[in-house]
Design a protein around this motif. Structure first.
Motif, PDB file in Angstrom:
ATOM      1  N   ALA A   4       9.649 -49.906 -11.019  1.00  0.00           N
ATOM      2  CA  ALA A   4       8.558 -48.932 -10.949  1.00  0.00           C
ATOM      3  C   ALA A   4       9.074 -47.557 -11.326  1.00  0.00           C
ATOM      4  CB  ALA A   4       7.975 -48.893  -9.544  1.00  0.00           C
ATOM      5  N   ALA A   5       8.290 -46.841 -12.100  1.00  0.00           N
ATOM      6  CA  ALA A   5       8.579 -45.444 -12.422  1.00  0.00           C
ATOM      7  C   ALA A   5       7.359 -44.627 -12.028  1.00  0.00           C
ATOM      8  CB  ALA A   5       8.877 -45.281 -13.911  1.00  0.00           C
ATOM      9  N   VAL A   6       7.569 -43.562 -11.281  1.00  0.00           N
ATOM     10  CA  VAL A   6       6.467 -42.734 -10.803  1.00  0.00           C
ATOM     11  C   VAL A   6       6.633 -41.321 -11.334  1.00  0.00           C
ATOM     12  CG1 VAL A   6       5.261 -41.833  -8.784  1.00  0.00           C
ATOM     13  CG2 VAL A   6       6.296 -44.114  -8.699  1.00  0.00           C
ATOM     14  N   LEU A   7       5.606 -40.824 -12.007  1.00  0.00           N
ATOM     15  CA  LEU A   7       5.593 -39.459 -12.516  1.00  0.00           C
ATOM     16  C   LEU A   7       4.734 -38.625 -11.589  1.00  0.00           C
ATOM     17  CD1 LEU A   7       6.037 -41.460 -15.046  1.00  0.00           C
ATOM     18  CD2 LEU A   7       5.525 -39.446 -16.417  1.00  0.00           C
ATOM     19  N   THR A   8       5.312 -37.580 -11.014  1.00  0.00           N
ATOM     20  CA  THR A   8       4.648 -36.825  -9.962  1.00  0.00           C
ATOM     21  C   THR A   8       5.223 -35.421  -9.885  1.00  0.00           C
ATOM     22  OG1 THR A   8       4.350 -36.713  -7.556  1.00  0.00           O
ATOM     23  CG2 THR A   8       6.301 -37.858  -8.339  1.00  0.00           C
ATOM     24  N   ILE A   9       4.480 -34.505  -9.265  1.00  0.00           N
ATOM     25  CA  ILE A   9       5.040 -33.181  -8.996  1.00  0.00           C
ATOM     26  C   ILE A   9       5.642 -33.138  -7.592  1.00  0.00           C
ATOM     27  CG2 ILE A   9       3.485 -32.040 -10.619  1.00  0.00           C
ATOM     28  CD1 ILE A   9       1.820 -31.079  -8.230  1.00  0.00           C
ATOM     29  N   LEU A  18       7.595 -46.991   1.587  1.00  0.00           N
ATOM     30  CA  LEU A  18       8.100 -48.179   0.896  1.00  0.00           C
ATOM     31  C   LEU A  18       9.578 -48.418   1.182  1.00  0.00           C
ATOM     32  CD1 LEU A  18       6.323 -47.750  -2.551  1.00  0.00           C
ATOM     33  CD2 LEU A  18       5.613 -49.165  -0.610  1.00  0.00           C
ATOM     34  N   ALA A  19      10.225 -47.505   1.884  1.00  0.00           N
ATOM     35  CA  ALA A  19      11.622 -47.699   2.274  1.00  0.00           C
ATOM     36  C   ALA A  19      11.733 -48.485   3.575  1.00  0.00           C
ATOM     37  CB  ALA A  19      12.315 -46.344   2.421  1.00  0.00           C
ATOM     38  N   PHE A  20      10.600 -48.905   4.143  1.00  0.00           N
ATOM     39  CA  PHE A  20      10.600 -49.602   5.419  1.00  0.00           C
ATOM     40  C   PHE A  20       9.997 -50.997   5.279  1.00  0.00           C
ATOM     41  CE2 PHE A  20      10.461 -45.060   6.140  1.00  0.00           C
ATOM     42  CZ  PHE A  20      11.452 -44.876   7.103  1.00  0.00           C
ATOM     43  N   SER A  21      10.175 -51.795   6.308  1.00  0.00           N
ATOM     44  CA  SER A  21       9.579 -53.120   6.417  1.00  0.00           C
ATOM     45  C   SER A  21       9.923 -53.994   5.207  1.00  0.00           C
ATOM     46  CB  SER A  21       8.055 -52.982   6.589  1.00  0.00           C
ATOM     47  OG  SER A  21       7.454 -54.204   6.924  1.00  0.00           O
ATOM     48  N   ILE A  31      15.456 -56.461  -5.224  1.00  0.00           N
ATOM     49  CA  ILE A  31      14.356 -57.259  -5.756  1.00  0.00           C
ATOM     50  C   ILE A  31      13.461 -56.379  -6.620  1.00  0.00           C
ATOM     51  CG2 ILE A  31      12.283 -58.554  -5.117  1.00  0.00           C
ATOM     52  CD1 ILE A  31      13.763 -59.554  -2.670  1.00  0.00           C
ATOM     53  N   TRP A  32      13.390 -55.110  -6.261  1.00  0.00           N
ATOM     54  CA  TRP A  32      12.647 -54.147  -7.075  1.00  0.00           C
ATOM     55  C   TRP A  32      13.362 -52.807  -7.017  1.00  0.00           C
ATOM     56  CZ3 TRP A  32       9.260 -49.924  -5.486  1.00  0.00           C
ATOM     57  CH2 TRP A  32       9.306 -49.637  -4.124  1.00  0.00           C
ATOM     58  N   ALA A  33      13.003 -51.915  -7.910  1.00  0.00           N
ATOM     59  CA  ALA A  33      13.608 -50.585  -7.962  1.00  0.00           C
ATOM     60  C   ALA A  33      12.532 -49.560  -8.257  1.00  0.00           C
ATOM     61  CB  ALA A  33      14.693 -50.538  -9.032  1.00  0.00           C
ATOM     62  N   ILE A  34      12.769 -48.333  -7.814  1.00  0.00           N
ATOM     63  CA  ILE A  34      11.817 -47.251  -8.071  1.00  0.00           C
ATOM     64  C   ILE A  34      12.579 -46.015  -8.531  1.00  0.00           C
ATOM     65  CG2 ILE A  34      11.830 -46.546  -5.640  1.00  0.00           C
ATOM     66  CD1 ILE A  34       8.897 -45.656  -6.028  1.00  0.00           C
ATOM     67  N   GLU A  35      12.046 -45.371  -9.540  1.00  0.00           N
ATOM     68  CA  GLU A  35      12.605 -44.107 -10.015  1.00  0.00           C
ATOM     69  C   GLU A  35      11.476 -43.096 -10.094  1.00  0.00           C
ATOM     70  OE1 GLU A  35      12.426 -44.861 -14.819  1.00  0.00           O
ATOM     71  OE2 GLU A  35      14.070 -45.806 -13.695  1.00  0.00           O
ATOM     72  N   THR A  36      11.770 -41.860  -9.785  1.00  0.00           N
ATOM     73  CA  THR A  36      10.757 -40.813  -9.849  1.00  0.00           C
ATOM     74  C   THR A  36      11.095 -39.825 -10.949  1.00  0.00           C
ATOM     75  OG1 THR A  36      11.931 -39.559  -8.135  1.00  0.00           O
ATOM     76  CG2 THR A  36      10.132 -40.992  -7.418  1.00  0.00           C
ATOM     77  N   HIS A  37      10.067 -39.264 -11.533  1.00  0.00           N
ATOM     78  CA  HIS A  37      10.218 -38.277 -12.604  1.00  0.00           C
ATOM     79  C   HIS A  37       9.368 -37.058 -12.252  1.00  0.00           C
ATOM     80  CE1 HIS A  37      12.192 -41.219 -15.293  1.00  0.00           C
ATOM     81  NE2 HIS A  37      11.401 -42.078 -14.673  1.00  0.00           N
ATOM     82  N   ASP A  38      10.010 -35.938 -12.117  1.00  0.00           N
ATOM     83  CA  ASP A  38       9.325 -34.702 -11.757  1.00  0.00           C
ATOM     84  C   ASP A  38       8.649 -34.124 -13.000  1.00  0.00           C
ATOM     85  OD1 ASP A  38       8.471 -32.246 -10.858  1.00  0.00           O
ATOM     86  OD2 ASP A  38      10.344 -31.747  -9.838  1.00  0.00           O
ATOM     87  N   ALA A 108       5.821 -51.247 -13.466  1.00  0.00           N
ATOM     88  CA  ALA A 108       4.716 -50.348 -13.793  1.00  0.00           C
ATOM     89  C   ALA A 108       5.209 -48.913 -13.878  1.00  0.00           C
ATOM     90  CB  ALA A 108       3.608 -50.449 -12.755  1.00  0.00           C
ATOM     91  N   MET A 109       4.593 -48.154 -14.766  1.00  0.00           N
ATOM     92  CA  MET A 109       4.786 -46.704 -14.835  1.00  0.00           C
ATOM     93  C   MET A 109       3.516 -46.070 -14.297  1.00  0.00           C
ATOM     94  SD  MET A 109       6.661 -45.994 -18.454  1.00  0.00           S
ATOM     95  CE  MET A 109       6.735 -44.254 -18.009  1.00  0.00           C
ATOM     96  N   ILE A 110       3.644 -45.275 -13.249  1.00  0.00           N
ATOM     97  CA  ILE A 110       2.469 -44.745 -12.562  1.00  0.00           C
ATOM     98  C   ILE A 110       2.456 -43.223 -12.636  1.00  0.00           C
ATOM     99  CG2 ILE A 110       1.176 -44.708 -10.415  1.00  0.00           C
ATOM    100  CD1 ILE A 110       2.664 -47.245  -9.595  1.00  0.00           C
ATOM    101  N   VAL A 111       1.378 -42.687 -13.149  1.00  0.00           N
ATOM    102  CA  VAL A 111       1.183 -41.240 -13.220  1.00  0.00           C
ATOM    103  C   VAL A 111       0.326 -40.806 -12.045  1.00  0.00           C
ATOM    104  CG1 VAL A 111       0.244 -39.325 -14.561  1.00  0.00           C
ATOM    105  CG2 VAL A 111       1.353 -41.243 -15.734  1.00  0.00           C
ATOM    106  N   CYS A 112       0.811 -39.844 -11.289  1.00  0.00           N
ATOM    107  CA  CYS A 112       0.067 -39.316 -10.149  1.00  0.00           C
ATOM    108  C   CYS A 112      -0.591 -38.003 -10.553  1.00  0.00           C
ATOM    109  CB  CYS A 112       1.002 -39.096  -8.963  1.00  0.00           C
ATOM    110  SG  CYS A 112       1.817 -40.611  -8.401  1.00  0.00           S
TER     111      CYS A 112
END
Length: 236
Positions: A4-9, A18-21, A31-38, A108-112
Motif C-alpha cells: 500500500a502507498a498512501v499520499l497524504t498531507i 493498522l499497527a495493532f491487532s 504479509i503487507w507493507a505500507i509507505e506514506t508520501h507527503d 493499492a495507491m491511495i490518495v487522501c
C-alpha cells in the motif's frame, strides 16, 4: 507481498490503528507493507502550497493538479500495476466485492484528499478511481483510507485464523451476518437460542441462514433486493 502507498498531507496518521491487532501482526510479519508520501514535499513555493482557490469561485480550496501529479509520479512508475484510488464522497461506494478484488491484487495507491477536493484534471490524467466509504463527508481521506486498508488486509492469506470466518461475515454472501452468542448460556434472564446448543449442525445452519435473511430484509432492503435478483438468476 501486498503493498500500500498512501499520499497524504498527514503521513504521521499511518499506519495508525493498522499497527495493532490482525493488521499489525500481518504488517510485522511482512504479509503487507505500507509507505506514506507527503504531498507537501512536492510543492515548489516556500510556503509548501498544495491548494488554491476554486476556478469559478466558491468556498474553500482545491488541491492543485501539478503538485498532486508530482507526488503520484514520485510514488510509483507508470508501469506500477497497483490501482490508483482517491477517497472521495462522490466516488463509487466501496463494496465487499471490490475489497476482495483489491486484496487479490498487488496492493493499492491511495490518495487522501483534503479541502474541497482534487483538481479534476489530475484525476483524469493519472487514471484515478474515486472510492467512497459512505454517504457522508469527512474532513479528509485519511480515515477512509484506513478503513479501506483494514478491509483489504484482513482478507490477505495468513491474516485471519480461519478462512471460514471471512466466508460467513456480513456481505460475504450478499447478506448481513446472523446474530452471534457465547457463554454464559443464561445472562440477565436471556438465554442463548436453543437451536445453537442442540448440536444439530443442519438445524444451526438453517437457523443462521434464516436470521441472516431476516436481518438483511429488515435493515438493508437494497441488499435484499440484490440477493433476490441473484437467486432468480441462479440455476435450480
Amino acid at each position: 507481498m501486498w503493498r500500500a502507498a498512501v499520499l497524504t498531507i498527514f503521513p504521521e496518521m499511518f499506519p495508525g490503528p493498522l499497527a495493532f491487532s490482525l493488521a499489525g501482526k500481518a504488517l510485522a510479519g511482512n504479509i503487507w507493507a505500507i509507505e506514506t508520501h507527503d504531498i507537501r514535499l512536492h510543492a515548489t513555493d516556500r510556503h509548501r502550497s498544495i491548494d488554491d482557490r476554486p476556478a469559478g469561485g466558491g468556498p474553500g480550496m482545491v488541491m492543485r493538479a501539478d503538485v498532486m501529479a508530482r507526488a503520484l509520479d514520485a510514488a510509483a512508475s507508470p508501469q506500477d500495476a497497483r490501482p490508483r484510488l482517491l477517497m472521495s464522497a462522490r466516488g463509487t461506494p466501496l463494496s465487499q466485492q471490490r475489497v476482495e478484488t483489491l486484496a487479490n491484487g498487488p496492493g493499492a495507491m491511495i490518495v487522501c484528499g483534503r479541502f474541497e477536493g482534487v483538481d479534476q484534471r489530475v484525476i483524469e490524467n493519472r487514471a484515478i478511481e474515486e472510492i467512497s466509504i459512505g454517504d457522508y463527508v469527512l474532513s479528509g481521506g485519511e480515515i477512509a483510507a484506513l478503513a479501506l486498508l483494514d478491509a483489504c488486509v484482513r482478507l490477505l492469506p495468513g491474516v485471519m485464523g480461519k478462512e471460514t470466518s471471512a466466508q460467513e461475515e456480513s456481505f460475504a454472501q450478499g447478506l448481513l451476518e446472523y446474530p452471534q452468542y457465547t457463554r454464559p448460556q443464561l445472562w440477565e434472564g436471556r438465554a442463548i437460542p436453543e437451536v445453537l446448543t442442540s448440536g444439530d449442525h443442519a438445524k444451526i445452519a438453517t437457523w443462521r441462514r434464516e436470521q441472516a435473511e431476516r436481518l438483511t430484509r429488515e435493515r438493508r432492503p437494497d441488499l435484499w433486493a440484490a440477493h433476490l435478483a441473484r437467486r432468480k438468476r441462479s440455476p435450480g
